[in-house]
Motif scaffolding. Structure first.
Motif, short mmCIF file in Angstrom:
data_model
loop_
_atom_site.label_atom_id
_atom_site.label_comp_id
_atom_site.label_asym_id
_atom_site.label_seq_id
_atom_site.Cartn_x
_atom_site.Cartn_y
_atom_site.Cartn_z
N PRO A 47 42.57 41.46 47.43
CA PRO A 47 42.11 41.90 48.84
C PRO A 47 40.88 41.14 49.20
CG PRO A 47 41.62 43.63 47.22
CD PRO A 47 42.50 42.38 46.25
N ALA A 48 40.70 40.94 50.58
CA ALA A 48 39.36 40.22 51.12
C ALA A 48 38.12 40.67 50.27
CB ALA A 48 39.71 40.22 52.43
N GLU A 49 38.05 41.89 50.24
CA GLU A 49 36.67 42.49 49.62
C GLU A 49 36.43 41.86 48.47
OE1 GLU A 49 39.29 44.98 50.37
OE2 GLU A 49 38.72 44.52 52.46
N ASN A 50 37.29 41.54 47.33
CA ASN A 50 37.10 41.35 46.35
C ASN A 50 36.90 39.60 46.23
OD1 ASN A 50 38.24 43.56 45.36
ND2 ASN A 50 39.74 42.63 44.03
N PRO A 59 30.38 39.48 40.17
CA PRO A 59 31.56 39.76 39.28
C PRO A 59 32.43 40.97 39.77
CG PRO A 59 29.77 39.98 37.59
CD PRO A 59 29.00 39.58 39.10
N LEU A 60 33.31 41.09 39.86
CA LEU A 60 34.39 42.43 40.10
C LEU A 60 34.20 43.25 38.99
CD1 LEU A 60 37.57 40.89 41.33
CD2 LEU A 60 35.61 41.46 42.61
N SER A 61 34.06 44.58 39.40
CA SER A 61 33.89 45.76 38.51
C SER A 61 35.47 46.05 38.21
CB SER A 61 33.43 46.97 39.35
OG SER A 61 34.32 47.28 40.27
N ARG A 65 39.03 45.58 40.15
CA ARG A 65 39.99 44.77 39.74
C ARG A 65 41.50 45.58 39.29
NH1 ARG A 65 38.90 40.04 37.34
NH2 ARG A 65 36.73 40.38 37.13
N THR A 66 41.46 46.96 38.85
CA THR A 66 42.50 47.50 38.68
C THR A 66 43.56 47.61 39.78
OG1 THR A 66 41.32 49.01 37.15
CG2 THR A 66 43.35 49.93 37.81
N PRO A 67 43.40 47.87 40.88
CA PRO A 67 44.26 48.03 41.89
C PRO A 67 44.89 46.63 42.25
CG PRO A 67 42.44 49.11 43.00
CD PRO A 67 42.05 48.40 41.56
N TRP A 68 44.29 45.54 42.13
CA TRP A 68 44.59 44.08 42.15
C TRP A 68 45.66 43.65 41.13
CZ3 TRP A 68 42.71 40.19 38.78
CH2 TRP A 68 43.14 38.92 39.02
N LEU A 69 45.26 44.23 39.74
CA LEU A 69 46.06 43.93 38.67
C LEU A 69 47.39 44.65 38.64
CD1 LEU A 69 43.35 44.13 35.91
CD2 LEU A 69 45.07 41.97 36.50
N ARG A 70 47.28 45.87 39.12
CA ARG A 70 48.57 46.71 39.47
C ARG A 70 49.55 46.13 40.70
NH1 ARG A 70 46.30 51.37 40.29
NH2 ARG A 70 46.14 51.75 38.18
N ALA A 71 49.19 45.76 41.64
CA ALA A 71 49.72 44.96 42.73
C ALA A 71 50.44 43.76 41.97
CB ALA A 71 48.79 44.76 43.91
N LEU A 72 49.50 42.98 41.45
CA LEU A 72 50.16 41.65 40.75
C LEU A 72 51.32 41.92 39.65
CD1 LEU A 72 49.93 38.80 40.21
CD2 LEU A 72 48.14 39.27 38.26
N ALA A 73 51.04 42.91 38.93
CA ALA A 73 52.37 43.30 38.21
C ALA A 73 53.54 43.54 38.76
CB ALA A 73 51.73 44.29 37.14
N LEU A 74 53.38 44.40 39.94
CA LEU A 74 54.40 44.81 40.57
C LEU A 74 54.97 43.75 41.43
CD1 LEU A 74 53.26 48.54 41.87
CD2 LEU A 74 54.87 47.89 40.16
N HIS A 75 54.32 42.81 41.93
CA HIS A 75 54.59 41.64 42.42
C HIS A 75 55.70 40.64 41.66
CE1 HIS A 75 54.81 38.36 45.32
NE2 HIS A 75 54.35 37.65 44.54
N VAL A 76 54.99 40.51 40.38
CA VAL A 76 55.48 39.83 39.41
C VAL A 76 57.16 40.42 38.94
CG1 VAL A 76 55.69 39.12 37.20
CG2 VAL A 76 53.77 38.77 38.54
N ALA A 77 57.20 41.72 38.93
CA ALA A 77 58.37 42.60 38.63
C ALA A 77 59.35 42.26 39.89
CB ALA A 77 57.94 44.03 38.44
N ASP A 78 58.83 42.37 40.92
CA ASP A 78 59.57 42.08 42.40
C ASP A 78 60.23 40.66 42.21
OD1 ASP A 78 59.32 44.55 42.95
OD2 ASP A 78 57.58 43.95 44.55
N GLN A 79 59.36 39.39 42.01
CA GLN A 79 59.75 38.11 41.58
C GLN A 79 60.93 38.09 40.82
OE1 GLN A 79 59.25 35.68 43.85
NE2 GLN A 79 58.37 37.40 45.00
N GLN A 80 60.91 38.96 39.55
CA GLN A 80 61.82 38.91 38.50
C GLN A 80 62.98 39.36 39.17
OE1 GLN A 80 59.56 40.95 35.26
NE2 GLN A 80 59.77 39.22 34.10
N ALA A 81 62.97 40.61 39.68
CA ALA A 81 64.25 41.30 40.30
C ALA A 81 64.89 40.38 41.08
CB ALA A 81 64.05 42.73 40.86
#
Length: 176
Positions: A47-50, A59-61, A65-81
């Motif tokens: 996100p722009a705030e990060n 540094p990010l707390s 970081r947690t919502p970004w990592l979750r969104a990333l994992a879901l995005h990668v899963a979507d790419q795999q699908a």
């Protein structure tokens, strides 16, 4: 709720990890090209705030970081699908075990390729790059945060000694 990651013919998602400036983006893109895979740049999902926080030298707390990592994992899963016959290669720091665990909660078959190198070499590379939001001043915090992948994590570690072609070749050999 985590989505199960299917076993795909393209192979497990591969996350190229390490501190800022170690070459994650260049190596992940080169590996994706070499294996006709899909390349995902995790920084593009911040996100722009990060981005503003890091650009300001902070540094990010974990909470940031947690919502970004979750969104990333879901995005990668979507790419795999969407591309089941192609492997997904992602550039993502994933410095802490808890970050990798969060990724694996959505992508249990994920493999981590850790790029390892000398802090002075990485600092010089960071100083030479153009148009990147991450300042060299945050490299100390990156190394302080880094938790090396452990034996129970699906990973390989590759040295960043050498040029892009040499490192990519070493990564491909390690993955085989």
């Amino acid at each position: 709720m985590p989505r199960p990651s299917p076993v795909l013919p393209g192979g497990p998602a591969l996350f190229v990890i390490g501190v800022s400036g170690c070459g994650k983006s260049s190596i992940a893109a080169a590996l994706a090209a070499a294996r006709n895979g899909i390349y995902v740049e995790a920084d593009a999902l911040h996100p722009a705030e990060n981005v503003a926080h890091m650009a300001a030298g902070q540094p990010l707390s974990d909470a940031m970081r947690t919502p970004w990592l979750r969104a990333l994992a879901l995005h990668v899963a979507d790419q795999q699908a969407a591309h089941p016959d192609r492997q997904v290669f992602t550039a993502c720091s994933a410095l802490k075990r808890s970050y990798r665990d969060l990724i694996r909660s959505h992508l249990p078959e994920a493999v981590f390729l850790h790029l390892s190198g000398d802090q002075a070499v990485i600092a010089a590379r960071m100083a030479a790059r153009q148009n990147h939001f991450m300042p060299t001043s945050l490299l100390d915090s990156q190394f302080a945060t880094l938790e090396m992948p452990q034996a129970d994590e699906a990973h390989v570690t590759v040295s960043i000694d050498g040029d892009l072609e040499q490192i990519t070749a070493a990564c491909l050999a390690a993955l085989n």
